[in-house]
Design a protein around this motif. Structure first.
Motif, PDB file in Angstrom:
ATOM      1  N   ALA A 190       0.840  -1.207   0.000  1.00 45.45           N
ATOM      2  CA  ALA A 190       0.000   0.000   0.000  1.00 45.45           C
ATOM      3  C   ALA A 190       0.874   1.256   0.000  1.00 45.45           C
ATOM      4  CB  ALA A 190      -0.930  -0.003   1.210  1.00 45.45           C
ATOM      5  N   ARG A 191       1.949   1.234   0.749  1.00 45.02           N
ATOM      6  CA  ARG A 191       2.870   2.374   0.791  1.00 45.02           C
ATOM      7  C   ARG A 191       3.536   2.565  -0.575  1.00 45.02           C
ATOM      8  NH1 ARG A 191       4.880   5.190   5.121  1.00 45.02           N
ATOM      9  NH2 ARG A 191       2.711   4.951   5.647  1.00 45.02           N
ATOM     10  N   ARG A 192       3.946   1.467  -1.190  1.00 46.82           N
ATOM     11  CA  ARG A 192       4.570   1.542  -2.525  1.00 46.82           C
ATOM     12  C   ARG A 192       3.579   2.133  -3.533  1.00 46.82           C
ATOM     13  NH1 ARG A 192       5.556  -1.226  -7.294  1.00 46.82           N
ATOM     14  NH2 ARG A 192       7.741  -1.289  -7.919  1.00 46.82           N
ATOM     15  N   ARG A 193       2.318   1.695  -3.456  1.00 47.70           N
ATOM     16  CA  ARG A 193       1.274   2.206  -4.363  1.00 47.70           C
ATOM     17  C   ARG A 193       1.053   3.694  -4.110  1.00 47.70           C
ATOM     18  NH1 ARG A 193       0.226   1.825  -8.850  1.00 47.70           N
ATOM     19  NH2 ARG A 193       0.746  -0.339  -8.588  1.00 47.70           N
ATOM     20  N   GLN A 194       1.057   4.119  -2.856  1.00 46.26           N
ATOM     21  CA  GLN A 194       0.900   5.534  -2.508  1.00 46.26           C
ATOM     22  C   GLN A 194       2.028   6.354  -3.134  1.00 46.26           C
ATOM     23  OE1 GLN A 194       0.913   6.202   1.747  1.00 46.26           O
ATOM     24  NE2 GLN A 194       0.945   8.436   1.530  1.00 46.26           N
ATOM     25  N   ILE A 195       3.246   5.844  -3.069  1.00 49.89           N
ATOM     26  CA  ILE A 195       4.393   6.548  -3.649  1.00 49.89           C
ATOM     27  C   ILE A 195       4.250   6.639  -5.161  1.00 49.89           C
ATOM     28  CG2 ILE A 195       6.893   6.449  -4.032  1.00 49.89           C
ATOM     29  CD1 ILE A 195       7.032   5.039  -1.214  1.00 49.89           C
ATOM     30  N   LEU A 196       3.892   5.523  -5.808  1.00 49.48           N
ATOM     31  CA  LEU A 196       3.748   5.536  -7.270  1.00 49.48           C
ATOM     32  C   LEU A 196       2.645   6.493  -7.720  1.00 49.48           C
ATOM     33  CD1 LEU A 196       4.198   1.747  -8.123  1.00 49.48           C
ATOM     34  CD2 LEU A 196       5.792   3.605  -8.652  1.00 49.48           C
ATOM     35  N   ASP A 197       1.521   6.471  -7.014  1.00 53.70           N
ATOM     36  CA  ASP A 197       0.407   7.349  -7.402  1.00 53.70           C
ATOM     37  C   ASP A 197       0.774   8.819  -7.254  1.00 53.70           C
ATOM     38  OD1 ASP A 197      -1.109   5.121  -8.020  1.00 53.70           O
ATOM     39  OD2 ASP A 197      -2.284   5.172  -6.168  1.00 53.70           O
ATOM     40  N   GLY A 198       1.418   9.165  -6.149  1.00 56.01           N
ATOM     41  CA  GLY A 198       1.841  10.550  -5.946  1.00 56.01           C
ATOM     42  C   GLY A 198       2.916  10.959  -6.935  1.00 56.01           C
ATOM     43  N   ALA A 199       3.877  10.056  -7.181  1.00 49.12           N
ATOM     44  CA  ALA A 199       4.960  10.352  -8.120  1.00 49.12           C
ATOM     45  C   ALA A 199       4.425  10.523  -9.542  1.00 49.12           C
ATOM     46  CB  ALA A 199       6.008   9.244  -8.080  1.00 49.12           C
ATOM     47  N   ARG A 200       3.410   9.745  -9.902  1.00 44.51           N
ATOM     48  CA  ARG A 200       2.821   9.859 -11.248  1.00 44.51           C
ATOM     49  C   ARG A 200       2.307  11.284 -11.463  1.00 44.51           C
ATOM     50  NH1 ARG A 200      -0.217   5.892 -10.880  1.00 44.51           N
ATOM     51  NH2 ARG A 200       1.001   4.448 -12.139  1.00 44.51           N
ATOM     52  N   ALA A 201       1.585  11.793 -10.495  1.00 44.23           N
ATOM     53  CA  ALA A 201       1.053  13.156 -10.593  1.00 44.23           C
ATOM     54  C   ALA A 201       2.190  14.181 -10.623  1.00 44.23           C
ATOM     55  CB  ALA A 201       0.103  13.433  -9.426  1.00 44.23           C
ATOM     56  N   CYS A 202       3.214  13.956  -9.822  1.00 49.33           N
ATOM     57  CA  CYS A 202       4.332  14.895  -9.735  1.00 49.33           C
ATOM     58  C   CYS A 202       5.125  14.926 -11.054  1.00 49.33           C
ATOM     59  CB  CYS A 202       5.234  14.497  -8.567  1.00 49.33           C
ATOM     60  SG  CYS A 202       6.527  15.695  -8.200  1.00 49.33           S
ATOM     61  N   PHE A 203       5.445  13.758 -11.605  1.00 46.78           N
ATOM     62  CA  PHE A 203       6.182  13.703 -12.871  1.00 46.78           C
ATOM     63  C   PHE A 203       5.342  14.290 -14.010  1.00 46.78           C
ATOM     64  CE2 PHE A 203       8.670  10.056 -10.925  1.00 46.78           C
ATOM     65  CZ  PHE A 203       9.881  10.741 -10.879  1.00 46.78           C
ATOM     66  N   ALA A 204       4.040  14.029 -13.996  1.00 41.10           N
ATOM     67  CA  ALA A 204       3.172  14.564 -15.050  1.00 41.10           C
ATOM     68  C   ALA A 204       3.116  16.089 -14.974  1.00 41.10           C
ATOM     69  CB  ALA A 204       1.764  13.972 -14.932  1.00 41.10           C
ATOM     70  N   ARG A 205       3.082  16.638 -13.780  1.00 40.91           N
ATOM     71  CA  ARG A 205       2.956  18.083 -13.602  1.00 40.91           C
ATOM     72  C   ARG A 205       4.281  18.814 -13.827  1.00 40.91           C
ATOM     73  NH1 ARG A 205       1.051  17.991  -8.697  1.00 40.91           N
ATOM     74  NH2 ARG A 205      -1.041  17.661  -9.486  1.00 40.91           N
ATOM     75  N   HIS A 206       5.387  18.225 -13.362  1.00 41.03           N
ATOM     76  CA  HIS A 206       6.654  18.954 -13.356  1.00 41.03           C
ATOM     77  C   HIS A 206       7.722  18.382 -14.281  1.00 41.03           C
ATOM     78  CE1 HIS A 206       5.156  21.230  -9.945  1.00 41.03           C
ATOM     79  NE2 HIS A 206       4.854  20.093  -9.339  1.00 41.03           N
ATOM     80  N   GLY A 207       7.454  17.219 -14.913  1.00 42.89           N
ATOM     81  CA  GLY A 207       8.493  16.572 -15.708  1.00 42.89           C
ATOM     82  C   GLY A 207       9.506  15.900 -14.803  1.00 42.89           C
ATOM     83  N   TYR A 208      10.417  15.154 -15.407  1.00 42.88           N
ATOM     84  CA  TYR A 208      11.389  14.392 -14.619  1.00 42.88           C
ATOM     85  C   TYR A 208      12.301  15.323 -13.823  1.00 42.88           C
ATOM     86  CZ  TYR A 208      15.031  11.084 -13.367  1.00 42.88           C
ATOM     87  OH  TYR A 208      15.931  10.328 -12.666  1.00 42.88           O
ATOM     88  N   GLU A 209      12.895  16.297 -14.516  1.00 37.26           N
ATOM     89  CA  GLU A 209      13.832  17.196 -13.831  1.00 37.26           C
ATOM     90  C   GLU A 209      13.139  18.044 -12.771  1.00 37.26           C
ATOM     91  OE1 GLU A 209      14.035  16.694 -17.128  1.00 37.26           O
ATOM     92  OE2 GLU A 209      15.997  15.736 -17.202  1.00 37.26           O
TER      93      GLU A 209
END
Length: 198
Positions: A11-30
């Protein structure tokens, strides 16, 4: 110290992936800094990097997760359905519309493939999943008599993947997409077997 259950870790891993997906989509990798990843996931850097070695490992895990989900849709419904999902979007728990959540990851993967040779090498084996799922579905459709048989499955697969990349580019440029349903109907019709009527 009590042991953490496997369900909790997952569940923690899924929480990280879901949050990271939004972050990478909004801000790009860098632009997805550790601080922004902490904000997006609601977790500390220690918690994030307990599950993933570094930011690149997190991004690759996310991209692989999205590619696997896309491959599952392809296996069940075909690559054109993936494209329809990109256009249709989805509703979240608050009933708000969002484009398919793998679009942002797909855009960032495409950008990094052009600019990062090391990433390109690591990604090559992961992208095989989508191609294999597409070709397997096309073969099943051909065996069922639904797919044209005058073109190799590999050529049809390449055609569909090129259309997908074109759609991703179209969406990345912010061009209107409301009227592309008939275009996807045409793509689907192009690969179908046409039965002659008497």
């Amino acid at each position: 110290m009590p042991r953490v259950s496997q369900d909790h870790l997952e569940a923690r891993r899924r929480q990280i992936l879901d949050g990271a997906r939004a972050c990478f989509a909004r801000h790009g990798y860098e632009g997805a800094t550790v601080r922004r990843l902490e904000e997006a996931t609601g977790l500390s850097r220690g918690a994030i990097f307990h599950h993933f070695r570094d930011k690149e490992s997190l991004f690759l895990a996310l991209a692989e997760d999205d590619a696997l989900r896309m491959a599952e849709v392809v296996a069940e419904q075909g690559l054109v359905q993936v494209m329809r999902d990109l256009l249709a979007g989805r509703k979240d728990d608050n009933d708000e519309e969002h484009p398919a959540d793998w679009l942002g990851t797909r855009l960032e993967v495409s950008r990094r493939l052009r600019t990062d040779p090391d990433f390109r090498g690591r990604w090559a084996e992961r992208s095989e999943q989508l191609t294999k799922a597409t070709q397997d579905r096309l073969r099943r459709q051909r065996e069922a008599g639904n797919l044209r048989d005058d073109v190799d499955v590999e050529v049809l697969s390449d055609f569909l993947e090129l259309v997908l990349e074109g759609l991703v580019s179209h969406l990345a440029m912010g061009l209107p997409a409301d009227d592309l349903g008939p275009v996807l109907d045409l793509v689907e019709e192009t690969v179908r077997r046409h039965r002659r009527t008497a």
